[in-house]
Scaffold this active site. Sequence first.
Site, short mmCIF file in Angstrom:
data_model
loop_
_atom_site.label_atom_id
_atom_site.label_comp_id
_atom_site.label_asym_id
_atom_site.label_seq_id
_atom_site.Cartn_x
_atom_site.Cartn_y
_atom_site.Cartn_z
CG ASP A 1 -6.70 4.34 1.71
OD1 ASP A 1 -8.21 3.48 1.16
OD2 ASP A 1 -7.01 5.31 2.06
CE LYS B 1 -1.96 0.96 3.81
NZ LYS B 1 -1.13 2.26 3.77
#
Length: 214
Positions: free
Chosen positions: A154, A136
């Site tokens: 996220d 991420k």
Amino acid sequence: MSEPVLSLISSIEEVENQAGHVISERIGQFLDLNRKGNEEWFSELCFCILTANSSAELGIKIQNEIGDGFLYLSEGELEKELKRLGHRFWRTRAEFIVRARKFSRIRDIVVDSIESSGVIEAREWLVKNIKGIGYKEASHFLRNVGYFDLAILDRHILAVMHKYGILDEIPKTLTKKRYLEIEQKFVEIADLAGMKPGILDLYVWYMRTGRVLK
């Protein structure tokens, strides 16, 4: 096109009407950063290290306060600053940032990697070599320096995908395998929406939060 995906794309089109100009401005800022040097890119890498298990708002605040101190403050000084500014993981994040300094010429490294092997391999390099950077955070960094081909999964993005029925559940943890599986779904939606994944992320984030950060 499935009904959940059609519904999400319809909502994205509404966001485009409401906030497209704001999002376009943010994209322009990422492209501007792409043309800047190693110091600015290293600062953005530190921002992404700071946002892990924290928030973009706090990361932005700290980045603005510390400035080029990411490059020269001692680990102890950096710990004090991160603690003062309210980061929950002030000790480990200071350690990660100091360790990352051996790659302070991060722009040169990443651009060379992308030109020789592509953006996916550049992400793999970041995850392997930068402590505190996972898939991420690496995707987030690459988007913020002007590469829009990857998904930033996220909690806000996952929540929207779940809300629209694209994910059966929100995963508590993301292994590499699970990250790439969900990313593929997101990339397919981006293709159908006529956007790059890193740009679609901004629209979905706005849907969830009503804001455009970075």
